[in-house]
Design a protein around this motif. Structure first.
Motif, PDB file in Angstrom:
ATOM      1  N   GLY A 283       0.783  -1.214   0.040  1.00  0.00           N
ATOM      2  CA  GLY A 283      -0.084  -0.197  -0.234  1.00  0.00           C
ATOM      3  C   GLY A 283       0.928   1.554  -0.196  1.00  0.00           C
ATOM      4  O   GLY A 283       2.318   1.269   0.255  1.00  0.00           O
ATOM      5  N   GLU A 284       0.290   2.143  -0.412  1.00  0.00           N
ATOM      6  CA  GLU A 284       0.805   3.862  -0.440  1.00  0.00           C
ATOM      7  C   GLU A 284       1.369   4.245   1.154  1.00  0.00           C
ATOM      8  O   GLU A 284       2.678   5.001   1.245  1.00  0.00           O
ATOM      9  CB  GLU A 284       0.157   4.852  -1.512  1.00  0.00           C
ATOM     10  CG  GLU A 284       0.740   6.025  -1.842  1.00  0.00           C
ATOM     11  CD  GLU A 284      -0.027   7.128  -2.510  1.00  0.00           C
ATOM     12  OE1 GLU A 284       0.066   8.003  -3.258  1.00  0.00           O
ATOM     13  OE2 GLU A 284      -1.496   7.096  -1.670  1.00  0.00           O
ATOM     14  N   SER A 285       0.653   3.690   1.565  1.00  0.00           N
ATOM     15  CA  SER A 285       1.298   4.523   2.693  1.00  0.00           C
ATOM     16  C   SER A 285       2.295   3.378   3.635  1.00  0.00           C
ATOM     17  O   SER A 285       2.989   3.856   4.626  1.00  0.00           O
ATOM     18  CB  SER A 285      -0.030   3.624   3.349  1.00  0.00           C
ATOM     19  OG  SER A 285      -0.167   2.904   4.133  1.00  0.00           O
ATOM     20  N   GLU A 286       2.717   1.944   2.994  1.00  0.00           N
ATOM     21  CA  GLU A 286       3.873   1.463   3.603  1.00  0.00           C
ATOM     22  C   GLU A 286       4.866   1.970   3.119  1.00  0.00           C
ATOM     23  O   GLU A 286       5.655   3.555   3.044  1.00  0.00           O
ATOM     24  CB  GLU A 286       3.725  -0.011   2.982  1.00  0.00           C
ATOM     25  CG  GLU A 286       2.676  -0.980   3.163  1.00  0.00           C
ATOM     26  CD  GLU A 286       3.156  -1.195   4.469  1.00  0.00           C
ATOM     27  OE1 GLU A 286       3.753  -0.967   4.953  1.00  0.00           O
ATOM     28  OE2 GLU A 286       1.518  -2.257   4.991  1.00  0.00           O
ATOM     29  N   ALA A 287       6.252   1.673   3.901  1.00  0.00           N
ATOM     30  CA  ALA A 287       7.590   2.474   4.572  1.00  0.00           C
ATOM     31  C   ALA A 287       8.417   1.733   3.019  1.00  0.00           C
ATOM     32  O   ALA A 287       7.991   0.873   2.790  1.00  0.00           O
ATOM     33  CB  ALA A 287       8.143   2.250   5.702  1.00  0.00           C
ATOM     34  N   GLY A 288       9.502   2.550   2.840  1.00  0.00           N
ATOM     35  CA  GLY A 288      10.397   2.316   1.769  1.00  0.00           C
ATOM     36  C   GLY A 288       9.772   2.378  -0.414  1.00  0.00           C
ATOM     37  O   GLY A 288       8.702   1.945   0.141  1.00  0.00           O
ATOM     38  N   GLY A 289       9.883   1.966  -0.363  1.00  0.00           N
ATOM     39  CA  GLY A 289      10.155   1.023  -2.240  1.00  0.00           C
ATOM     40  C   GLY A 289       9.999   2.525  -2.990  1.00  0.00           C
ATOM     41  O   GLY A 289      10.023   4.124  -3.099  1.00  0.00           O
ATOM     42  N   LEU A 290       9.430   2.605  -4.548  1.00  0.00           N
ATOM     43  CA  LEU A 290       9.049   3.499  -5.035  1.00  0.00           C
ATOM     44  C   LEU A 290       7.718   3.813  -5.319  1.00  0.00           C
ATOM     45  O   LEU A 290       6.699   2.738  -5.461  1.00  0.00           O
ATOM     46  CB  LEU A 290       9.621   3.040  -6.149  1.00  0.00           C
ATOM     47  CG  LEU A 290      10.870   2.618  -6.147  1.00  0.00           C
ATOM     48  CD1 LEU A 290      11.574   2.608  -7.298  1.00  0.00           C
ATOM     49  CD2 LEU A 290      11.843   3.996  -5.958  1.00  0.00           C
ATOM     50  N   ARG A 291       6.906   4.711  -5.218  1.00  0.00           N
ATOM     51  CA  ARG A 291       5.537   4.962  -5.329  1.00  0.00           C
ATOM     52  C   ARG A 291       5.264   4.900  -6.965  1.00  0.00           C
ATOM     53  O   ARG A 291       6.024   5.413  -7.779  1.00  0.00           O
ATOM     54  CB  ARG A 291       5.123   6.711  -4.342  1.00  0.00           C
ATOM     55  CG  ARG A 291       3.950   7.135  -4.551  1.00  0.00           C
ATOM     56  CD  ARG A 291       3.458   8.420  -4.455  1.00  0.00           C
ATOM     57  NE  ARG A 291       3.815   7.955  -2.394  1.00  0.00           N
ATOM     58  CZ  ARG A 291       4.335   8.441  -1.812  1.00  0.00           C
ATOM     59  NH1 ARG A 291       5.309   9.568  -1.971  1.00  0.00           N
ATOM     60  NH2 ARG A 291       4.424   8.818  -0.567  1.00  0.00           N
ATOM     61  N   GLY A 292       4.186   4.688  -6.552  1.00  0.00           N
ATOM     62  CA  GLY A 292       3.224   4.508  -8.128  1.00  0.00           C
ATOM     63  C   GLY A 292       2.418   4.340  -8.141  1.00  0.00           C
ATOM     64  O   GLY A 292       2.049   4.001  -7.226  1.00  0.00           O
ATOM     65  N   SER A 293       1.441   4.233  -9.498  1.00  0.00           N
ATOM     66  CA  SER A 293       0.186   3.737  -9.293  1.00  0.00           C
ATOM     67  C   SER A 293       0.107   2.523 -10.620  1.00  0.00           C
ATOM     68  O   SER A 293       0.607   2.431 -11.655  1.00  0.00           O
ATOM     69  CB  SER A 293      -0.899   5.176 -10.694  1.00  0.00           C
ATOM     70  OG  SER A 293      -0.438   5.328 -11.358  1.00  0.00           O
ATOM     71  N   VAL A 294      -1.105   1.576 -10.456  1.00  0.00           N
ATOM     72  CA  VAL A 294      -1.621   0.515 -11.231  1.00  0.00           C
ATOM     73  C   VAL A 294      -2.031   0.696 -12.045  1.00  0.00           C
ATOM     74  O   VAL A 294      -2.969   1.339 -12.665  1.00  0.00           O
ATOM     75  CB  VAL A 294      -1.911  -0.058 -10.184  1.00  0.00           C
ATOM     76  CG1 VAL A 294      -2.604  -2.165 -11.203  1.00  0.00           C
ATOM     77  CG2 VAL A 294      -1.938  -1.189  -9.105  1.00  0.00           C
ATOM     78  N   LEU A 295      -1.409   0.340 -13.544  1.00  0.00           N
ATOM     79  CA  LEU A 295      -1.953   0.519 -14.907  1.00  0.00           C
ATOM     80  C   LEU A 295      -2.690  -0.261 -15.280  1.00  0.00           C
ATOM     81  O   LEU A 295      -3.614  -0.255 -16.882  1.00  0.00           O
ATOM     82  CB  LEU A 295      -0.529   0.928 -15.917  1.00  0.00           C
ATOM     83  CG  LEU A 295       0.596   2.308 -15.726  1.00  0.00           C
ATOM     84  CD1 LEU A 295       1.450   1.675 -16.842  1.00  0.00           C
ATOM     85  CD2 LEU A 295      -0.690   3.117 -16.468  1.00  0.00           C
ATOM     86  N   ASP A 296      -2.237  -1.987 -15.091  1.00  0.00           N
ATOM     87  CA  ASP A 296      -2.388  -2.327 -15.372  1.00  0.00           C
ATOM     88  C   ASP A 296      -2.899  -3.817 -15.132  1.00  0.00           C
ATOM     89  O   ASP A 296      -1.528  -4.311 -14.235  1.00  0.00           O
ATOM     90  CB  ASP A 296      -2.388  -3.576 -16.895  1.00  0.00           C
ATOM     91  CG  ASP A 296      -2.916  -4.293 -17.897  1.00  0.00           C
ATOM     92  OD1 ASP A 296      -4.111  -3.975 -17.515  1.00  0.00           O
ATOM     93  OD2 ASP A 296      -2.878  -4.763 -17.675  1.00  0.00           O
ATOM     94  N   VAL A 297      -4.315  -4.663 -15.228  1.00  0.00           N
ATOM     95  CA  VAL A 297      -3.551  -6.190 -14.629  1.00  0.00           C
ATOM     96  C   VAL A 297      -4.169  -7.471 -15.089  1.00  0.00           C
ATOM     97  O   VAL A 297      -4.795  -7.521 -15.564  1.00  0.00           O
ATOM     98  CB  VAL A 297      -4.467  -6.307 -12.597  1.00  0.00           C
ATOM     99  CG1 VAL A 297      -4.468  -7.488 -12.076  1.00  0.00           C
ATOM    100  CG2 VAL A 297      -4.043  -5.571 -11.834  1.00  0.00           C
ATOM    101  N   SER A 298      -3.146  -7.716 -15.072  1.00  0.00           N
ATOM    102  CA  SER A 298      -3.344  -9.438 -16.281  1.00  0.00           C
ATOM    103  C   SER A 298      -3.328 -10.763 -15.192  1.00  0.00           C
ATOM    104  O   SER A 298      -2.427 -10.743 -14.835  1.00  0.00           O
ATOM    105  CB  SER A 298      -2.293  -9.402 -17.292  1.00  0.00           C
ATOM    106  OG  SER A 298      -2.269  -8.401 -18.339  1.00  0.00           O
ATOM    107  N   PHE A 299      -4.024 -11.209 -15.745  1.00  0.00           N
ATOM    108  CA  PHE A 299      -4.407 -12.658 -14.628  1.00  0.00           C
ATOM    109  C   PHE A 299      -4.010 -13.783 -16.135  1.00  0.00           C
ATOM    110  O   PHE A 299      -4.691 -14.061 -16.722  1.00  0.00           O
ATOM    111  CB  PHE A 299      -5.872 -13.085 -13.971  1.00  0.00           C
ATOM    112  CG  PHE A 299      -5.858 -14.367 -13.323  1.00  0.00           C
ATOM    113  CD1 PHE A 299      -5.007 -14.920 -12.699  1.00  0.00           C
ATOM    114  CD2 PHE A 299      -7.130 -14.938 -13.973  1.00  0.00           C
ATOM    115  CE1 PHE A 299      -5.468 -15.701 -12.050  1.00  0.00           C
ATOM    116  CE2 PHE A 299      -6.848 -16.471 -13.307  1.00  0.00           C
ATOM    117  CZ  PHE A 299      -6.342 -16.246 -11.994  1.00  0.00           C
ATOM    118  N   TYR A 300      -3.500 -15.086 -15.117  1.00  0.00           N
ATOM    119  CA  TYR A 300      -2.760 -15.750 -16.345  1.00  0.00           C
ATOM    120  C   TYR A 300      -3.146 -17.262 -15.744  1.00  0.00           C
ATOM    121  O   TYR A 300      -1.909 -18.205 -15.839  1.00  0.00           O
ATOM    122  CB  TYR A 300      -0.991 -15.797 -16.779  1.00  0.00           C
ATOM    123  CG  TYR A 300      -1.090 -14.513 -17.596  1.00  0.00           C
ATOM    124  CD1 TYR A 300      -1.178 -14.406 -18.870  1.00  0.00           C
ATOM    125  CD2 TYR A 300      -1.168 -13.144 -17.150  1.00  0.00           C
ATOM    126  CE1 TYR A 300      -0.476 -13.565 -20.019  1.00  0.00           C
ATOM    127  CE2 TYR A 300      -0.500 -12.133 -17.594  1.00  0.00           C
ATOM    128  CZ  TYR A 300      -0.673 -12.509 -19.473  1.00  0.00           C
ATOM    129  OH  TYR A 300       0.153 -11.295 -19.885  1.00  0.00           O
TER     130      TYR A 300
END
Length: 349
Positions: A283-300
């Protein structure tokens, strides 16, 4: 068993192979992997005797292989097209090479029967190739190659003509067959999954040169060059410079966690590679990493691929998670990974 040293082959101004050296062990399933035009088939043809190198040596158990004509080499080559005789039955196709050697009729019959049983085609011995499926024709070509009991079997894109389901079945069949007959297999392929599932070791080619030779897992998890990192499986690549300690210094993102493959000069151009399944989505509120937004979700089916747009980065970060993902397009998230899961390598300047 097979030693290739300093092989170079040029076609006019094009260098197909540039000082290639390899060692292939007895009983090994060895893959030559690379994009089209990288030289892997040329090397296969040199080993088989259909091409002559401009320089270098090829030895089999210490004996000069290049001095022997193709028909005298203890090697079989299975062509990409299978090259079966359409007017002959399955049994006659398999027996053809033995008949050319003028072996006793009873021995030919016995050996053909044994090899057809090994590849599961005994019931189809009297059929013509046109009456067989693609997978069955491939088995006939394999049977014809191994019935002569070569020391080395060369396979040029052996599964490229098959559909996905049959390919998966034949990958298992090839591995079983190689184990049963005990022949050293060398397969040429541009399919990373095929090489990873079949081979004991893989040589990755690019522009006529060998980039890396390794077992499948180390090759996947610890690529030694940017080309291998980008070609073998999906990877998230970040550009920057090597820091004084572990990590990559990036103008856009600061210091990114990772471990260098070799000793890197501080300030030298470098690349960080992290596999999608090693990237954690939080989640965005978590510490560390790079902030971004989800573009697409593909289920295989067994896995979901999530593309995350990270400001300052042209390519989205790819994240792979098991099963169906609960995250939806547009969600604000962070992507992060552990330092030991990311590889940092030098970039040639």
């Amino acid at each position: 068993m097979l030693k290739v040293e300093g092989i170079t082959r040029r076609f006019g101004d094009v260098t197909a192979l540039d000082d290639v050296s390899l060692e292939i062990r007895q009983g090994e399933f060895f893959a030559l992997l690379g994009p089209s035009g990288c030289g892997k088939t040329t090397l296969l043809r040199i080993i088989a005797g259909f091409e002559t190198p401009d320089q270098g040596t090829v030895t089999l158990d210490g004996e000069d292989l290049l001095a022997l004509p193709p028909n005298r080499r203890p090697i079989s080559l299975m062509f990409q097209s299978y090259a079966l005789f359409p007017h002959m039955t399955v049994a006659k196709n398999v027996a053809y090479g033995l008949e050319r050697e003028r072996l006793p009729r009873q021995e030919i019959k016995q050996r053909v029967g044994e090899v057809l049983e090994t590849v599961g085609l005994t019931a189809h011995a009297s059929r013509k190739p046109a009456q067989l499926s693609g997978g069955q024709r491939q088995r006939v070509a394999l049977a014809r190659s191994i019935v002569k009991r070569p020391r080395l079997l060369l396979l040029d894109e052996p599964l490229s003509a098959l559909d996905k389901k049959v390919r998966a079945d034949m990958q298992l069949e090839l591995k079983r067959l190689q184990h049963d007959v005990g022949i050293t297999f060398v397969v040429v392929t541009h399919d990373q999954e095929e090489a990873m599932s079949l081979a004991d070791r893989i040589a990755v080619f690019d522009s006529g040169a060998v980039c890396q030779v390794d077992e499948p897992v180390p090759l996947y998890e610890r690529p030694r060059s940017p080309f291998v990192a980008g070609f073998v499986g999906a990877n998230n690549l970040f550009e920057g410079v090597a820091g004084d300690a572990d990590g990559l210094k990036s103008e856009e993102f600061g210091v990114l966690a990772g471990r260098p493959m070799t000793e890197l000069a501080a300030g030298g151009k470098a690349l960080l590679a992290v596999r999608p399944e090693r990237v954690e989505l939080v989640g965005e509120s978590e510490a560390g990493g790079l902030r971004g937004s989800v573009l697409d979700v593909s289920f295989y089916g067994g896995v979901s691929h999530i593309s995350v747009d990270v400001p300052g980065r042209i390519q989205p970060v790819l994240v792979a998670v098991q099963g169906a993902s609960a995250v939806e397009a547009g969600a604000k998230v962070r992507v992060r990974w552990n330092a030991e899961d990311a590889v940092i390598m030098a970039v040639d300047q």
